[in-house]
Motif scaffolding. Structure first.
Motif, PDB file in Angstrom:
ATOM      1  N   ARG A 180       0.833  -1.200   0.000  1.00 41.54           N
ATOM      2  CA  ARG A 180       0.000   0.000   0.000  1.00 41.54           C
ATOM      3  C   ARG A 180       0.874   1.258   0.000  1.00 41.54           C
ATOM      4  N   VAL A 181       1.977   1.220   0.744  1.00 38.07           N
ATOM      5  CA  VAL A 181       2.913   2.352   0.734  1.00 38.07           C
ATOM      6  C   VAL A 181       3.513   2.523  -0.660  1.00 38.07           C
ATOM      7  N   ALA A 182       3.870   1.403  -1.304  1.00 35.98           N
ATOM      8  CA  ALA A 182       4.419   1.477  -2.656  1.00 35.98           C
ATOM      9  C   ALA A 182       3.418   2.099  -3.624  1.00 35.98           C
ATOM     10  N   LEU A 183       2.148   1.773  -3.466  1.00 34.69           N
ATOM     11  CA  LEU A 183       1.108   2.398  -4.300  1.00 34.69           C
ATOM     12  C   LEU A 183       1.005   3.887  -4.005  1.00 34.69           C
ATOM     13  N   ALA A 184       1.070   4.269  -2.713  1.00 34.04           N
ATOM     14  CA  ALA A 184       1.004   5.684  -2.346  1.00 34.04           C
ATOM     15  C   ALA A 184       2.188   6.446  -2.929  1.00 34.04           C
ATOM     16  N   ARG A 185       3.372   5.834  -2.898  1.00 33.36           N
ATOM     17  CA  ARG A 185       4.560   6.484  -3.471  1.00 33.36           C
ATOM     18  C   ARG A 185       4.396   6.694  -4.971  1.00 33.36           C
ATOM     19  N   ALA A 186       3.844   5.697  -5.657  1.00 30.87           N
ATOM     20  CA  ALA A 186       3.616   5.845  -7.093  1.00 30.87           C
ATOM     21  C   ALA A 186       2.631   6.969  -7.381  1.00 30.87           C
ATOM     22  N   LEU A 187       1.553   7.046  -6.599  1.00 31.54           N
ATOM     23  CA  LEU A 187       0.550   8.091  -6.806  1.00 31.54           C
ATOM     24  C   LEU A 187       1.084   9.471  -6.440  1.00 31.54           C
ATOM     25  N   ALA A 188       2.064   9.526  -5.535  1.00 27.59           N
ATOM     26  CA  ALA A 188       2.637  10.812  -5.127  1.00 27.59           C
ATOM     27  C   ALA A 188       3.276  11.540  -6.303  1.00 27.59           C
ATOM     28  N   ALA A 189       3.783  10.794  -7.266  1.00 27.29           N
ATOM     29  CA  ALA A 189       4.443  11.403  -8.423  1.00 27.29           C
ATOM     30  C   ALA A 189       3.454  11.946  -9.450  1.00 27.29           C
ATOM     31  N   GLU A 190       2.156  11.827  -9.168  1.00 30.55           N
ATOM     32  CA  GLU A 190       1.092  12.298 -10.062  1.00 30.55           C
ATOM     33  C   GLU A 190       1.263  11.736 -11.481  1.00 30.55           C
ATOM     34  N   GLN A 216      -4.064 -10.699  -0.456  1.00 23.82           N
ATOM     35  CA  GLN A 216      -4.150 -10.361  -1.878  1.00 23.82           C
ATOM     36  C   GLN A 216      -5.480  -9.708  -2.241  1.00 23.82           C
ATOM     37  N   GLY A 217      -6.578 -10.243  -1.689  1.00 23.39           N
ATOM     38  CA  GLY A 217      -7.895  -9.707  -2.021  1.00 23.39           C
ATOM     39  C   GLY A 217      -8.057  -8.261  -1.623  1.00 23.39           C
ATOM     40  N   SER A 218      -7.540  -7.877  -0.458  1.00 21.77           N
ATOM     41  CA  SER A 218      -7.687  -6.489  -0.017  1.00 21.77           C
ATOM     42  C   SER A 218      -6.874  -5.543  -0.899  1.00 21.77           C
ATOM     43  N   VAL A 219      -5.699  -5.983  -1.360  1.00 22.94           N
ATOM     44  CA  VAL A 219      -4.893  -5.145  -2.246  1.00 22.94           C
ATOM     45  C   VAL A 219      -5.561  -5.016  -3.614  1.00 22.94           C
ATOM     46  N   LEU A 220      -6.144  -6.108  -4.116  1.00 25.29           N
ATOM     47  CA  LEU A 220      -6.859  -6.031  -5.392  1.00 25.29           C
ATOM     48  C   LEU A 220      -8.068  -5.113  -5.302  1.00 25.29           C
ATOM     49  N   ASN A 221      -8.797  -5.182  -4.187  1.00 24.96           N
ATOM     50  CA  ASN A 221      -9.923  -4.265  -3.983  1.00 24.96           C
ATOM     51  C   ASN A 221      -9.454  -2.825  -3.965  1.00 24.96           C
ATOM     52  N   LEU A 222      -8.295  -2.588  -3.343  1.00 24.78           N
ATOM     53  CA  LEU A 222      -7.745  -1.234  -3.302  1.00 24.78           C
ATOM     54  C   LEU A 222      -7.417  -0.744  -4.706  1.00 24.78           C
ATOM     55  N   VAL A 223      -6.767  -1.591  -5.504  1.00 24.54           N
ATOM     56  CA  VAL A 223      -6.421  -1.202  -6.874  1.00 24.54           C
ATOM     57  C   VAL A 223      -7.674  -0.855  -7.668  1.00 24.54           C
ATOM     58  N   ARG A 224      -8.691  -1.684  -7.536  1.00 27.11           N
ATOM     59  CA  ARG A 224      -9.938  -1.440  -8.275  1.00 27.11           C
ATOM     60  C   ARG A 224     -10.610  -0.155  -7.809  1.00 27.11           C
ATOM     61  N   ASP A 225     -10.609   0.093  -6.494  1.00 18.08           N
ATOM     62  CA  ASP A 225     -11.221   1.307  -5.956  1.00 18.08           C
ATOM     63  C   ASP A 225     -10.454   2.560  -6.388  1.00 18.08           C
ATOM     64  N   LEU A 226      -9.121   2.487  -6.356  1.00 18.96           N
ATOM     65  CA  LEU A 226      -8.307   3.631  -6.767  1.00 18.96           C
ATOM     66  C   LEU A 226      -8.521   3.945  -8.243  1.00 18.96           C
ATOM     67  N   GLN A 227      -8.603   2.896  -9.058  1.00 18.30           N
ATOM     68  CA  GLN A 227      -8.806   3.120 -10.483  1.00 18.30           C
ATOM     69  C   GLN A 227     -10.129   3.829 -10.745  1.00 18.30           C
ATOM     70  N   GLN A 253     -11.931   5.618  -8.520  1.00 18.62           N
ATOM     71  CA  GLN A 253     -11.974   6.915  -7.857  1.00 18.62           C
ATOM     72  C   GLN A 253     -11.150   7.969  -8.582  1.00 18.62           C
ATOM     73  N   LEU A 254      -9.973   7.577  -9.079  1.00 22.14           N
ATOM     74  CA  LEU A 254      -9.048   8.525  -9.689  1.00 22.14           C
ATOM     75  C   LEU A 254      -9.040   8.464 -11.212  1.00 22.14           C
ATOM     76  N   GLY A 255      -9.745   7.493 -11.774  1.00 19.02           N
ATOM     77  CA  GLY A 255      -9.745   7.343 -13.228  1.00 19.02           C
ATOM     78  C   GLY A 255      -8.390   6.942 -13.772  1.00 19.02           C
ATOM     79  N   LEU A 256      -7.661   6.110 -13.036  1.00 11.98           N
ATOM     80  CA  LEU A 256      -6.297   5.764 -13.402  1.00 11.98           C
ATOM     81  C   LEU A 256      -6.221   4.924 -14.668  1.00 11.98           C
ATOM     82  N   THR A 257      -5.144   5.097 -15.403  1.00 10.64           N
ATOM     83  CA  THR A 257      -4.768   4.197 -16.487  1.00 10.64           C
ATOM     84  C   THR A 257      -3.759   3.218 -15.904  1.00 10.64           C
ATOM     85  N   ILE A 258      -4.054   1.919 -15.973  1.00  4.69           N
ATOM     86  CA  ILE A 258      -3.213   0.930 -15.303  1.00  4.69           C
ATOM     87  C   ILE A 258      -2.891  -0.229 -16.245  1.00  4.69           C
ATOM     88  N   LEU A 259      -1.612  -0.591 -16.286  1.00  2.00           N
ATOM     89  CA  LEU A 259      -1.197  -1.857 -16.879  1.00  2.00           C
ATOM     90  C   LEU A 259      -0.931  -2.793 -15.711  1.00  2.00           C
TER      91      LEU A 259
END
Length: 323
Positions: free
Chosen positions: A146-156, A174-185, A187-193
């Motif tokens: 989760r910290v690694a995801l926050a660091r990535a998002l910090a760079a905008e 794993q399930g909670s991290v996948l839920n987080l990725v889906r929620d962030l996408q 909420q923020l409209g992220l483009t994700i590979l």
């Protein structure tokens, strides 16, 4: 967010007979605001493709573009952020969580502004802002990711590349991290590979699924279509090999046929014709009349087939014969 595209992207290591082509002429588009799941077994070139996008490995051919503009400088590539597989190795053990995230913030900011932004990012990924004063050693694997995801998002970033980010975690996490990725996408409209060797994981978060084998994309299309009606036998094999409810784990799948190779060929010496033909349950080893598979590369005509499948028989209903 922006569209990321790979156009004929090639990554080659070494020269001469020892050369290895890890990524071989990949064409792949990650549409703006969507999640593209890239799946394939270990050694298929998935992580190398992501590293090439952010400039960690050089390309040998083709282009990588963001909204049509080639990525050529470090400033260009900063708009892409890569989240690594191992959360234990990707965070500096001597830096606090707050320092790690603040380091990625663009521009100069007052200390109070940096602290407030770090707190906001920690809350965004579901962590207590008080964790900013903690060292990585005080966090679990899921919290570190989760910290690694926050660091990535910090760079905008314009695009986030998530490389096997759940594979090093306990199944319960794993399930909670996948839920987080889906929620962030959402909420923020992220483009994700989103890269994984686990088709079940990719299925959960992706709008589009691309399947990679020996450095090439062998099938790509809308997630529902690829999963319900795969057009490449390798995709079918991945689906059949995944344990399903009510199916005994020792039940054979088509890829268990003793006539087929169990392991992928060496990328140093890929086979002629279709690279999957030695392992293919509908290829010449089970249907001898299909000599075209061993003689002719199906990749050149892939764009004209369903799901852009690199298979000579992609237009047929994919039925796997009994072994």
């Amino acid at each position: 967010m922006r569209e990321l595209s790979f156009e004929g992207t090639t990554v080659r290591f070494g020269t001469g007979r020892s050369a290895l082509t890890a990524v071989d002429g990949v064409d792949l588009t990650v549409p703006a605001g969507s999640v593209v799941g890239l799946v394939g077994e270990s050694g298929s070139g998935k992580s190398t493709l992501a590293k090439a996008a952010v400039g960690l490995v050089p390309t040998s051919g083709g282009e990588i573009r963001l909204d049509g503009a080639p990525l050529r400088t470090g400033r260009d590539r900063r708009r892409l952020q890569l989240v690594f597989q191992d959360p234990h190795a990707s965070l500096d053990p001597r830096m606090t969580i707050g320092e790690t995230i603040a380091e990625a913030l663009p521009g100069r900011r007052r200390r109070a502004a940096r602290t407030a932004e770090v707190a906001r990012l920690l809350e965004l990924v579901g962590l207590d802002p008080a964790r900013a004063r903690t060292l990585p050693s005080g966090l679990s694997g899921g919290q570190r990711q989760r910290v690694a995801l926050a660091r990535a998002l910090a760079a905008e970033p314009e695009v986030v590349l998530a490389d096997e980010i759940t594979s090093a975690l306990d199944v319960s996490v794993q399930g909670s991290v996948l839920n987080l990725v889906r929620d962030l996408q959402r909420q923020l409209g992220l483009t994700i590979l989103f890269i994984s060797h686990n088709l079940s994981v990719v299925r959960y978060v992706s709008d589009v699924i691309a399947v990679m084998y020996l450095g090439r994309i062998v099938e790509a299309g809308p997630a529902d279509a690829v999963l319900s009606a795969p057009r490449h036998p390798y995709t079918r094999t991945l689906l059949d090999a995944a344990p399903a409810f009510g199916v005994a784990l020792d039940d054979p799948v088509p890829a268990d046929d003793t006539r087929l190779d169990a392991e992928a060929p060496s990328p140093h010496d890929p086979p002629a014709g279709c690279r999957f033909h030695r392992r293919c349950p509908i290829g010449p080893l089970t249907r001898p009349e299909r000599t075209i598979c061993a003689e002719t590369d199906p990749q050149p005509g892939a764009a004209d087939r369903p799901h852009r499948a690199a298979c000579h028989f992609a237009s047929e209903t994919l039925e796997v014969p009994a072994g």
